[in-house]
Design an enzyme around this catalytic site. Structure first.
Site, PDB file in Angstrom:
ATOM      1  N   LYS A 188      80.272  16.288  37.447  1.00 27.86           N
ATOM      2  CA  LYS A 188      80.425  15.046  36.813  1.00 27.86           C
ATOM      3  C   LYS A 188      81.138  15.029  35.742  1.00 27.86           C
ATOM      4  CE  LYS A 188      77.156  16.657  32.914  1.00 27.86           C
ATOM      5  NZ  LYS A 188      76.613  18.057  32.917  1.00 27.86           N
TER       6      LYS A 188
ATOM      7  N   ASP B 157      83.268  15.345  11.192  1.00 24.04           N
ATOM      8  CA  ASP B 157      82.440  16.270  11.380  1.00 24.04           C
ATOM      9  C   ASP B 157      83.123  17.469  11.684  1.00 24.04           C
ATOM     10  OD1 ASP B 157      82.965  15.677  13.766  1.00 24.04           O
ATOM     11  OD2 ASP B 157      80.841  15.059  14.377  1.00 24.04           O
TER      12      ASP B 157
ATOM     13  N   ASP C  76      83.012   6.897  12.506  1.00 28.96           N
ATOM     14  CA  ASP C  76      82.579   7.275  13.909  1.00 28.96           C
ATOM     15  C   ASP C  76      81.594   6.445  14.528  1.00 28.96           C
ATOM     16  OD1 ASP C  76      84.356   9.461  14.087  1.00 28.96           O
ATOM     17  OD2 ASP C  76      82.911  10.592  12.711  1.00 28.96           O
TER      18      ASP C  76
END
Length: 931
Positions: free
Chosen positions: A457, A637, A336
């Protein structure tokens, strides 16, 4: 793979109450819930609401597997021969050795994966259900399909539930990886969307962070979404590590050679040497016992355990012992970006509006000159960033919240906006939480004149599709035409190409006297685009050096991230993973690839990045790499990363940000989430693999001095008494040999260990040059020294060929001293071997003769154990030893130096030869030029 977009609104013609009534009817229940008796009946029908393994206990199979290992089978054969000839005591000792080896390996088997059990930890112990017309608290494992479940703030969801009334905020991170709570409401019904995206459903293993609702349990136990993931993880079977495969292959080779030698020498002993059949069988059993490296498996197991403990102190928790050497052969790391390569600490560095770009000072969080000095759209951008936000900057403990939202709020403060959380909450009228599929978050707030305004947003590409206007440099809304859209897209690309994470911001003024829309699709439309905020997530300290070390070591790094393709590419270039023009595969392109095309693409593009990637993409990438023969380390994760973590050779979970499920599914857990810890673990894996080879040479070197005495006995037709007994061989293999072998696992890495390419997956841990060095060079030398000690004692006592040494004869005492001398000669030669194998090419002087204090302690323990074997009466009786004369012991003193010195000379000549013939394949002496 990418999910469909959807709106939070009931489709036309679909009544939420009608849909709920159909589900109640299908599950044969009512709004008041089940009766207690019906719940008990369904519990018998559906089973307990818990995650479980599909198979029964595995330990019997694991134990049988250890007892039928090739080396164990060889020892079973030796024990059987000893029972046939009546040597029951020795046969019992051999069986004890088998049990000891099996016990060590069996303990390793018990450290199996526990991903399913970790998933079960997401289930609560208690849950509130409506039964018999009243709300009662029951054991969560007793929830059944058809139960009406009551959810409140702080509850952990115990089943997959369709909401009937109310609304709750749910932390879906256990299933989606998104840490921002999602709103789930009974009034929001979706059709033709992925299950996890349905806004009227909540799922087992998630947490209720706010609100109150009632819902109908429609799936429990393994039938839930988290149960499906558990079953998927379980179907991905873990495979043996390269070391496990190679040791088993070598064990079969040893077994085959030993049986062949044993069977061939029985007719030689009976027909040529004229031994009786009984003596021939004793000879065969001794030959088998001498050929088997009894200490090999337990020594490897214990050495790997030492490496695991060392890595734990460096931030890498390795859960499976054999994974340590797998790390050493890793040639691809799939990682990642956020939090692993970078710090996951967002810092606002620039804002963009139609008035232009403004660079922000990340070191300052106060207002830069005050809001009135900024162009009008910049002030509007600051207000949106402050209002459409859930982070806090004014907590006593400092900034709290999602790192991205903290950065956005910091930018708002720099732009002069009010960031007080109390004021923000007082003005907020509605919130639509961040949706990872829509990539948007919106709030409806009260503006300065009291009228409601929508603030939104999100990802710029998602936001622009919902905008019809754009705020110009004077703060006036203008129609958003194609030219303006290209201008915004160009600004986004420019910022993303610098490795920055970019968010877009928009607003829409609502009528003052009209009720604000409470449906997302109605609110997030006809927006006016205001501007962009760009944030920098700096690389972790030391990650550039770690990446450079990987490249020097021939390890390929593939970035798999959810970020914008340009951001991912720029970050990878800044860190040094790729050059300026890597191949970037976005989610929409990945979905079009078949498995074979994916493998070809990875193989043909040395620099490749997967952007906007899903957990399913990780699984496909891991399978493609493994299919091509690569040894893959994969980071993750979330719960949905578990299948990919299990499929990779080394699954690497994040200890700080990862879920329990990811940590349990992984092979290694990083306690600091740092990429550098992976590289440290790989280096340690290479070192321990080298050390495994060192003590394999050390152990194998003593097969020759163990076998030579039996050959002398057999080929002389029994004229030469047996120089060594089977019990002495077992004491030597399992006792004195173990301590120095273990200490060799603590050898430091030789220079240049991370400057060589990873070894191939199919390369054997045991290679021909190692065997030649062990058997032909070191083995014959130690055998000759031990035989010299044996004959020295026997001849000095007056023995001549044919003289009786049986019990009661005058030479029996001298014979016991002579066999003891053989044993001690092997032990002292073993000390020289231990020093010799510490290095494979370089001189021992270059690394320090006394640098491995564990070896010094192991040799001291070996000498102490030898004294116990020789001088303790109980061992004299058991092993047939007798203390030699002190003058005889002096003969043993030069043995270690002879062995060590001869190998030092061999390595010196090899180094000279390699300098003169750097490309030559011919080696003048027995040895291996490669480490």
């Amino acid at each position: 793979m990418q999910s469909q977009h959807h709106d939070w609104v009931s489709p036309p013609g679909l009544d939420p109450e009608e849909a709920a009534e159909r589900l109640l009817r299908d599950l044969d229940t009512g709004p008041e819930g089940l009766s207690s008796s019906e719940a008990e009946r369904r519990l018998l029908q559906y089973g307990l609401n818990e995650l479980r393994r599909r198979t029964g206990p595995q330990w019997p199979k694991a134990l049988i597997r250890q007892l039928t290992h090739p080396l164990a089978l060889l020892l079973w054969l030796a024990a059987g021969l000893l029972v046939i000839v009546g040597s029951h005591v020795v046969a019992t000792a051999v069986v004890l050795i088998i049990m000891l080896n099996a016990a060590f390996s069996f303990v390793q088997e018990l450290q199996a994966e526990r991903a399913v059990e970790a998933l079960a930890k997401y289930l609560p112990q208690k849950a509130k259900v409506e039964r018999d017309g009243a709300v009662s608290e029951v054991d969560a494992s007793h929830i059944v399909p058809g139960d009406i479940v009551v959810l409140e703030e702080g509850d952990r969801v115990a089943a997959d539930i369709r909401l009937l009334a109310g609304a709750v905020e749910v932390d879906m991170s256990a299933l989606t990886g998104e840490s921002v709570p999602a709103l789930r409401s009974a009034a929001m019904v979706d059709v033709n969307v992925p299950l996890l995206a349905a806004h009227d459903l909540v799922f087992s293993g998630t947490n209720c962070t706010g609100g109150h609702a009632r819902g109908l349990a429609f799936a429990t136990g393994m039938g839930t979404e988290i149960g499906r993931i558990a079953a998927l993880s379980e179907r991905v079977k873990s495979e043996p590590s390269p070391l496990e495969r190679q040791v088993r292959r070598a064990a079969w080779l040893i077994a085959a050679v030993s049986v062949m030698l044993g069977l061939s020498f029985i007719p030689v002993a009976t027909l040529v040497a004229h031994l009786t059949l009984i003596n021939s069988l004793i000879f065969a059993a001794g030959l088998l016992a001498g050929m088997v490296p009894e200490g090999l498996l337990p020594v490897i197991t214990l050495a790997l355990a030492v490496a695991v403990r060392d890595l734990a102190g460096r931030g890498a928790l390795v859960k499976r012992l054999s994974a340590v050497e797998t790390l050493g052969s890793t040639d691809v790391i799939c990682t990642d970006k956020t939090g692993t390569l970078t710090q996951n600490r967002m810092t606002p560095v620039a804002v963009w509006t139609t008035a232009g770009q403004i660079d922000l000072d990340p070191e300052r969080s106060d207002t830069l000159g005050g809001a009135p000095q900024w162009p009008s759209p910049v002030g509007s951008l600051g207000r949106i960033a402050a209002d459409c936000n859930n982070a806090r900057l004014d907590d006593a403990a400092g900034a709290t919240g999602d790192p991205t939202e903290v950065a956005v709020l910091t930018a708002a403060r720099i732009l002069g906006a009010e960031t007080d959380s109390a004021t923000r909450e007082a003005n907020r009228r509605w919130q639509f939480h961040f949706d990872p599929e829509l990539k948007l978050m919106s709030t409806i707030d009260r503006s300065e004149d009291g009228s409601p305004v929508v603030h939104t947003k999100g990802a710029p590409e998602a936001l622009l599709t919902r905008c019809s206007h754009i705020l110009d440099a004077d703060g006036q809304p203008l129609p958003l035409d194609s030219l303006e859209r290209r201008q915004v897209d160009g600004a986004v690309d420019d910022l993303a190409a610098q490795g920055l994470r970019v968010l877009g911001f928009a607003q829409r003024q609502l009528p003052a006297k009209k009720r604000p829309p409470h449906r997302r699709a109605s609110a997030e439309q006809d927006l006016c685009f205001v501007g962009l905020i760009a944030m920098l997530d700096p690389p972790r300290p030391g990650v550039i050096e770690a990446v450079a070390k990987c490249q020097t070591a021939g390890i390929r790094i593939i970035v798999i991230t959810g970020d914008h393709p340009l951001t991912a590419a720029a970050t990878a270039e800044r860190i040094g993973i790729t050059g300026p023009h890597p191949k970037v595969v976005a989610a929409e392109d990945f979905e079009q690839l078949e498995d074979r095309q994916l493998a070809t693409l990875i193989r043909s593009c040395p620099e490749i990045i997967f952007a906007r990637a899903s957990p399913e993409a990780k699984l496909h990438i891991a399978e493609a790499l493994r299919h091509d023969g690569h040894v893959v380390a994969m980071t993750g994760d979330g719960v949905n990363d578990a299948p990919a973590l299990r499929r990779a050779d080394i699954g690497v979970a994040m200890g700080l940000s990862g879920t329990d499920v990811a940590r349990e599914a992984a092979t290694m857990v990083l306690t600091d989430d740092d990429f550098g810890s992976i590289v440290t673990a790989i280096e340690a894996g290479r070192r321990i693999y080298d050390n495994v080879r060192k003590f394999i040479v050390y152990i194998f070197a003593h097969a020759v001095p163990e076998v030579v005495p039996f050959l002398l006995f057999a080929l002389s037709g029994g004229v030469i008494p047996m120089p060594l007994t089977i019990m002495q061989i077992l004491a030597f293999d399992v006792g004195s040999e173990t301590f120095p072998a273990l200490s060799l696992s603590r050898e430091p890495a030789e220079p240049g260990i991370m400057q060589r390419a990873p070894r191939p997956r199919d390369e054997g841990v045991i290679r021909l040059p190692m065997l030649l060095r062990a058997w032909i060079f070191l083995g014959l030398m130690v055998a000759g020294l031990a035989a010299a000690g044996y004959f020295w004692v026997l001849l000095r006592a007056g023995w001549r060929p044919g003289t009786s040494i049986d019990v009661g004869s005058p030479l029996h005492h001298a014979y016991r001293q002579a066999t003891t001398m053989t044993l001690l000669g092997m032990i002292t030669g073993q000390i020289g071997t231990a020093f010799a194998v510490r290095t494979q090419r370089t001189s021992l002087w270059s690394v320090g003769v006394f640098s491995n204090r564990y070896l010094l302690a192991g040799i001291a323990a070996e000498l102490a154990l030898a004294a116990v074997f020789v001088y303790l009466p109980v061992f004299q009786s058991l092993l047939g030893t007798e203390a030699p004369a002190p003058s005889d012991l002096l003969i043993l003193l030069p043995f270690p130096f002879i062995v060590w010195g001869a190998d030092e000379l061999r390595r010196y000549l090899l180094r000279r030869w390699s300098k003169r013939h750097p490309r030559g394949d011919v080696r003048p002496l027995v040895g291996d030029l490669r480490p």
